[in-house]
Design an enzyme around this catalytic site. Structure first.
Site, PDB file in Angstrom:
ATOM      1  N   HIS A 361       0.796  -1.234   0.000  1.00 14.10           N
ATOM      2  CA  HIS A 361       0.000   0.000   0.000  1.00 14.10           C
ATOM      3  C   HIS A 361       0.827   1.281   0.000  1.00 14.10           C
ATOM      4  O   HIS A 361       0.245   2.362   0.100  1.00 14.10           O
ATOM      5  CB  HIS A 361      -0.926   0.049   1.213  1.00 14.10           C
ATOM      6  CG  HIS A 361      -2.018  -0.960   1.185  1.00 14.10           C
ATOM      7  ND1 HIS A 361      -3.245  -0.728   0.622  1.00 14.10           N
ATOM      8  CD2 HIS A 361      -2.065  -2.222   1.652  1.00 14.10           C
ATOM      9  CE1 HIS A 361      -4.011  -1.800   0.748  1.00 14.10           C
ATOM     10  NE2 HIS A 361      -3.312  -2.721   1.373  1.00 14.10           N
ATOM     11  N   LYS A 552      -8.388  14.121   4.818  1.00 14.57           N
ATOM     12  CA  LYS A 552      -7.573  12.904   4.755  1.00 14.57           C
ATOM     13  C   LYS A 552      -6.520  13.021   5.848  1.00 14.57           C
ATOM     14  O   LYS A 552      -6.435  14.069   6.504  1.00 14.57           O
ATOM     15  CB  LYS A 552      -6.898  12.788   3.384  1.00 14.57           C
ATOM     16  CG  LYS A 552      -6.230  14.101   2.917  1.00 14.57           C
ATOM     17  CD  LYS A 552      -5.564  13.954   1.579  1.00 14.57           C
ATOM     18  CE  LYS A 552      -6.499  14.009   0.389  1.00 14.57           C
ATOM     19  NZ  LYS A 552      -6.587  12.785  -0.380  1.00 14.57           N
ATOM     20  N   ARG A 553      -5.716  11.953   6.057  1.00 11.26           N
ATOM     21  CA  ARG A 553      -4.636  12.070   7.023  1.00 11.26           C
ATOM     22  C   ARG A 553      -3.741  13.252   6.675  1.00 11.26           C
ATOM     23  O   ARG A 553      -3.556  13.587   5.510  1.00 11.26           O
ATOM     24  CB  ARG A 553      -3.798  10.778   7.059  1.00 11.26           C
ATOM     25  CG  ARG A 553      -4.455   9.645   7.809  1.00 11.26           C
ATOM     26  CD  ARG A 553      -4.799  10.039   9.222  1.00 11.26           C
ATOM     27  NE  ARG A 553      -3.606  10.164  10.034  1.00 11.26           N
ATOM     28  CZ  ARG A 553      -3.200   9.292  10.947  1.00 11.26           C
ATOM     29  NH1 ARG A 553      -3.922   8.208  11.191  1.00 11.26           N
ATOM     30  NH2 ARG A 553      -2.104   9.489  11.649  1.00 11.26           N
ATOM     31  N   LYS A 558       0.784  14.596   1.009  1.00  4.23           N
ATOM     32  CA  LYS A 558      -0.578  14.892   0.557  1.00  4.23           C
ATOM     33  C   LYS A 558      -0.762  16.390   0.305  1.00  4.23           C
ATOM     34  O   LYS A 558      -1.730  16.832  -0.265  1.00  4.23           O
ATOM     35  CB  LYS A 558      -1.596  14.391   1.580  1.00  4.23           C
ATOM     36  CG  LYS A 558      -1.583  12.857   1.731  1.00  4.23           C
ATOM     37  CD  LYS A 558      -2.610  12.404   2.736  1.00  4.23           C
ATOM     38  CE  LYS A 558      -2.532  10.924   3.055  1.00  4.23           C
ATOM     39  NZ  LYS A 558      -3.158  10.069   2.030  1.00  4.23           N
ATOM     40  N   THR A 660      -8.562   6.703  -1.972  1.00  2.72           N
ATOM     41  CA  THR A 660      -9.924   6.192  -2.099  1.00  2.72           C
ATOM     42  C   THR A 660     -10.907   7.328  -1.811  1.00  2.72           C
ATOM     43  O   THR A 660     -12.040   7.295  -2.265  1.00  2.72           O
ATOM     44  CB  THR A 660     -10.187   5.017  -1.128  1.00  2.72           C
ATOM     45  OG1 THR A 660      -9.631   5.344   0.147  1.00  2.72           O
ATOM     46  CG2 THR A 660      -9.560   3.737  -1.633  1.00  2.72           C
ATOM     47  N   LYS A 664     -14.670   8.599  -3.535  1.00  2.00           N
ATOM     48  CA  LYS A 664     -15.908   8.911  -2.806  1.00  2.00           C
ATOM     49  C   LYS A 664     -16.463  10.274  -3.224  1.00  2.00           C
ATOM     50  O   LYS A 664     -17.666  10.438  -3.407  1.00  2.00           O
ATOM     51  CB  LYS A 664     -15.639   8.891  -1.288  1.00  2.00           C
ATOM     52  CG  LYS A 664     -15.300   7.494  -0.784  1.00  2.00           C
ATOM     53  CD  LYS A 664     -14.645   7.478   0.592  1.00  2.00           C
ATOM     54  CE  LYS A 664     -13.972   6.128   0.812  1.00  2.00           C
ATOM     55  NZ  LYS A 664     -12.974   6.123   1.883  1.00  2.00           N
TER      56      LYS A 664
HETATM   57  C1  NBG Z   1      -2.523   3.791   1.849  1.00  2.00           C
HETATM   58  C2  NBG Z   1      -2.146   4.682   0.683  1.00  2.00           C
HETATM   59  C3  NBG Z   1      -3.381   5.152  -0.066  1.00  2.00           C
HETATM   60  C4  NBG Z   1      -4.236   3.974  -0.443  1.00  2.00           C
HETATM   61  C5  NBG Z   1      -4.542   3.150   0.790  1.00  2.00           C
HETATM   62  C6  NBG Z   1      -5.335   1.908   0.465  1.00  2.00           C
HETATM   63  C7  NBG Z   1      -1.061   3.064   3.701  1.00  2.00           C
HETATM   64  C8  NBG Z   1       0.190   2.408   4.094  1.00  2.00           C
HETATM   65  N1  NBG Z   1      -1.305   3.220   2.397  1.00  2.00           N
HETATM   66  O1  NBG Z   1      -2.998   5.850  -1.230  1.00  2.00           O
HETATM   67  O2  NBG Z   1      -1.396   5.767   1.138  1.00  2.00           O
HETATM   68  O3  NBG Z   1      -5.427   4.397  -1.038  1.00  2.00           O
HETATM   69  O4  NBG Z   1      -3.348   2.721   1.408  1.00  2.00           O
HETATM   70  O5  NBG Z   1      -4.691   1.140  -0.491  1.00  2.00           O
HETATM   71  O6  NBG Z   1      -1.834   3.449   4.542  1.00  2.00           O
END
Ligand code: NBG
Length: 821
Positions: A361, A552-553, A558, A660, A664
């Site tokens: 991920h 988002k985080r 980001k 994701t 949304k």
């Molecule tokens: C996150 C990514 C996102 C991705 C999500 C789900 C982690 C390690 N990775 O871009 O930063 O959408 O995983 O795949 O949290």
């Protein structure tokens, strides 16, 4: 007549009403006159849960009787959010339940708000796991989730004087009506101790752990669309192996008496304990092994009880590792096969590889997990031994391949010898998996070119990618009733189970009346948000403004910083020509920063300082508002996303694996302003270039610039609006109480600017002004927004799950093993 229950609507309402009353009385122990909204929530949830149980047991029976292949999804995170609406909606009893409660004199919305979020995850990775669980049940797969039942999920974020502070989130404080405790399903999990030869041959070993912790199962039913299938999410809670030390207690040594208890239960106490200290690190590793070992013992036991022999495990089970957090599953499965089933290493590896697959991920170097060899040797000595053996076998295979240069051995090894000896968990997962997947097209490509370049040369068919998805049930049907109703009226309800049918909306893009109603739905959602912000932040927003949202985080890649700097530049522009016809905007931010991530926390403070100044400036009133909504979570996302006009997806290209949130927003009819990164690229391909706003450097340009060296100071010079914004931040315009507060932030942009804020600023700002102009063209804007919704079917997690089933799990939706690929 209701399809699932065979009852008329009136009967259904009456039955539910009776059920809720009876739960309130006999389970909660309250009478209606004295029940709090929370009591009503528990009574309602329990009544709804009852309705799942029949389907649940039936699904489980079916899986057994047809010997369906199970998909085990191992994840340290499940970011579930609330379950009431999800369950009601998927069971088809939403309307009946509302009616029943209203007859009982209970306000449904208040009751809904009484449910705490299950925040057992940090962000996208955990939310993906939750969407996948729902989709597996909806498409009819025998999915089975395994994770940890953290007592405290992700922290609660408070904003005090503009700064983030963290307090524990206690989602279990009033009990959890969705789960079933399974005190009989327990496993012993060993730690530490020694490894001893079993006999004189010197080939067989036995691990004698020094301590044990007990894993206890808690099951939550996960109901799919229309209730046809209900799967299980099994979360493990840690208990001490022995009760308190009675002798100590009797001697008055109360703390000693409970020492072991505390040590054991700490394992499932919190999500992501701070791992910057050695103690925290050890706890994290213990969590990983704890849930991996319990899950594997459980699934191997289930397999053996049905099939008698371990040799056909891959026929009945496939295990998906959600990132490397469960990567120890590779070593644990090999250990079980060798130590308990007497297989030799080579066969054990083949069986393991036929069973396990791994999803990566992120490519961020700081997030690639590795564990010190020493720590593993101490905590899991047998596993470390096995990892060495797997590595030896792996490197021997490398040496046989003449085309692989000898100097590649070090980078292919499971052990990184460079900075203290550490086990590379990504390599371990890769070597132990049949398939390794990225989460978007670009991400898959970059995996092949960067972190897994050498492993990819060795096993060129192993890496694939499956672009993430989201469940349209939660992320449109449930969170956006005005739009969902409109869509159902226009094209029927088929899209809910088959999101591709959203395309039936396309002809309506030409229909002015429909566009109008589409924008009215947006307007209703904006008003809902306006009311909530008015209540909670005492800030009056104008729903006619463009709602421009980045939630988002908080992370530097980001680039919330890019957004807030552009906001400052825009603010300056408005102030210098207040009479111009500016397009009113509300800039919405929300997101949590890791407790130890100081830079991200400073950016939160900057956003809040800017918000304070802008929102109290009479000159820009009605033209610009900035807000930071505290404590971002799934429920807040469900409120904000339907109200957004513009979605900010502006990561440095090459750094967001997929995203994701981007999906949304688009599903709910927001236009995206974004970089060519992660799944934004696929979003662009699906909605068409004219319906998305793309700016900035591409991934390969970012890479080239980093290689060739850059000059952020020149970038700043070339963008006067940025230069001015930075100068004001640096001189303390937004922080008169502490004028040097943001100096490090600004200086870093001038010196290294690793995330390329200065490179992309001018392009971003120019696109924002184009967005302003576009927003004024109401008809075209509506057409573009509607096209986004219509084209989002492909981003359903049902599609993603079907791809996993076909390409990785070799299982058909009715649970049969597909032809091996
Ligand atoms: C996150 C990514 C996102 C991705 C999500 C789900 C982690 C390690 N990775 O871009 O930063 O959408 O995983 O795949 O949290």
């Amino acid at each position: 007549m209701n399809e699932t229950s065979g009852q008329t609507d009136q009967q259904q309402i009456a039955t539910l009403k009776e059920a809720i009353k009876s739960k309130l009385l006999y389970v909660v122990g309250k009478d209606p006159e004295h029940a709090s909204v929370h009591d009503w929530y528990i009574a309602t949830a329990l009544s709804v849960r009852d309705r799942m149980v029949d389907h649940w047991l039936e699904s489980t029976r079916r899986t057994y009787s047809r010997s369906e292949k199970r998909v085990y999804y191992l994840s340290l995170e499940f970011l579930i959010g609330r379950l009431l609406i999800d369950s009601l909606s998927n069971l088809g009893v939403m309307t009946a339940c509302r009616a029943a409660l209203s007859e009982l004199g209970v306000d449904f919305d208040a009751l809904h708000n009484a449910e705490p979020d299950a925040a057992l995850g940090n962000g996208g990775l955990g939310r993906l796991a939750a969407c996948f669980m729902e989709s597996m049940a909806s498409v009819g797969l025998a999915g089975f989730g395994y994770g940890i039942r953290y007592e405290n999920g992700l922290f609660r974020q408070m904003i005090r004087d503009g700064w983030q502070s963290e307090t524990p989130e206690d989602w279990l404080a009033f009990g959890n009506p969705w789960e079933f405790e399974r005190p009989e399903v327990t496993f012993n999990i060993g730690f530490g101790g020694r490894v001893e030869p079993k006999d004189a041959s010197g080939t067989a070993f036995e691990w004698r752990p020094a301590e044990f912790v007990v894993a206890v199962a808690y099951d939550t039913p996960v109901v799919g669309w229309e209730g046809h299938r209900v799967n299980t999410l099994r979360l493990w809670s840690a208990r001490p192996a022995t009760p308190m030390q009675f002798d100590d207690f009797n001697r008055g040594q109360y703390l000693d008496a409970f020492a072991e208890q505390v040590r054991a239960t700490n394992i499932s106490r919190v999500l992501y304990p701070d791992d910057s200290t050695p103690a925290g690190q050890e706890l994290r590793l213990k969590q990983e092994y704890f849930f991996v070992s319990a899950s594997l013992q459980d699934l191997v036991r289930r397999h053996l009880s049905l099939h008698g022999t371990i040799a056909n495990l891959p026929k009945s089970a496939t295990i998906q590792l959600n990132d490397t957090h469960p990567a120890l599953a590779v070593a644990e499965l090999v250990r079980i096969l060798i130590d308990e089933h007497k297989l030799v290493l080579r066969t054990a590896m083949e069986l393991t590889r036929a069973t396990i697959a791994y999803t990566n991920h992120t490519l961020l170097p700081e997030a690639l997990e590795s564990w010190p060899v020493q720590l593993l040797e101490r905590l899991l000595p047998r596993h470390m031994q096995i990892i060495y053996q797997i590595n030896a076998l792996h490197l021997a295979q490398v040496s046989e391949r003449k085309e692989i240069a000898a100097d590649r051995l070090a980078s292919l090894s499971l052990i990184n010898e460079n900075s203290g000896r550490r086990v590379r968990m990504g390599h371990l997962a890769f070597v132990g998996s049949r398939r390794v997947n990225g989460v978007s097209g670009l991400h898959g490509k970059l995996m092949r070119e960067t972190v897994f370049r050498d492993l990819n040369q060795l096993y060129p068919d192993r890496i694939t990618h499956i672009t993430n998805g989201i469940t349209v049930r939660r992320w449109l049907l449930e969170c956006n009733p005005p739009l969902a109703d409109l869509i159902c009226e226009a094209i029927g309800t088929g899209w809910i189970g088959d999101a591709d049918q959203l395309e039936k909306l396309l002809p309506l893009v030409q229909d002015a009346g429909f566009r109008e109603r589409f924008m009215q739905a947006k307007r209703q959602n904006k008003e809902r948000l306006v009311a909530s912000v008015g209540r909670q932040m005492r800030l009056q927003l104008d729903p006619d403004s463009m709602f421009d949202v980045q939630i988002k985080r908080m992370h530097e890649y980001k680039r919330q910083l890019l957004n807030i700097l552009e906001t400052i530049a825009h603010y300056n522009a408005i102030r210098s020509a207040p009479m111009r016809d500016w397009v009113p905007r509300v800039k919405v931010f929300a997101g949590k920063a890791a407790a130890s991530y100081h830079r991200a926390k400073l950016i939160i403070k900057l956003i809040n300082d800017v918000a304070r100044m802008v929102n109290s400036d009479p000159v820009v009133r009605d033209k610009l508002r900035v807000l930071f909504l505290p404590n971002y979570n799934v429920s807040l996302a469900e409120l904000v996303i339907p109200a957004a006009d513009l979605s900010e997806q502006i990561s440095t290209a090459g750094m967001e694996a997929s995203g994701t949130g981007n999906m949304k927003f688009a599903l709910n009819g927001a236009l995206t302003i974004g970089t060519f990164d992660g799944a934004n690229i696929e979003l662009h391909d699906h909605v068409g270039a004219e319906n998305i706003v793309i700016f900035g450097l591409r991934a390969e340009e970012v890479e080239a610039k980093r290689r060739e060296g850059r000059d952020p100071k020149a970038n700043i010079k070339a963008a006067p609006a940025l230069e001015e914004a930075l100068a004001s931040v640096r001189s303390g315009v937004f922080s008169p109480d502490d004028p040097t507060r943001f100096v490090p932030l600004v200086d870093d942009l001038g010196n290294s600017d690793y995330f390329m804020v200065t490179d992309d600023f001018a392009a971003y700002a120019a696109k924002q002004r184009e967005v302003d102009a576009a927003f004024l063209q109401k008809q075209e804007w509506a057409a573009r927004a509607l096209t986004n919704t219509a084209k989002m079917g492909w981003f359903s997690s049902d599609r993603a799950i079907r791809e996993y089933a076909a390409e990785i799990w070799n299982v058909t939706p009715d649970g049969q093993e597909a032809e091996a690929t």
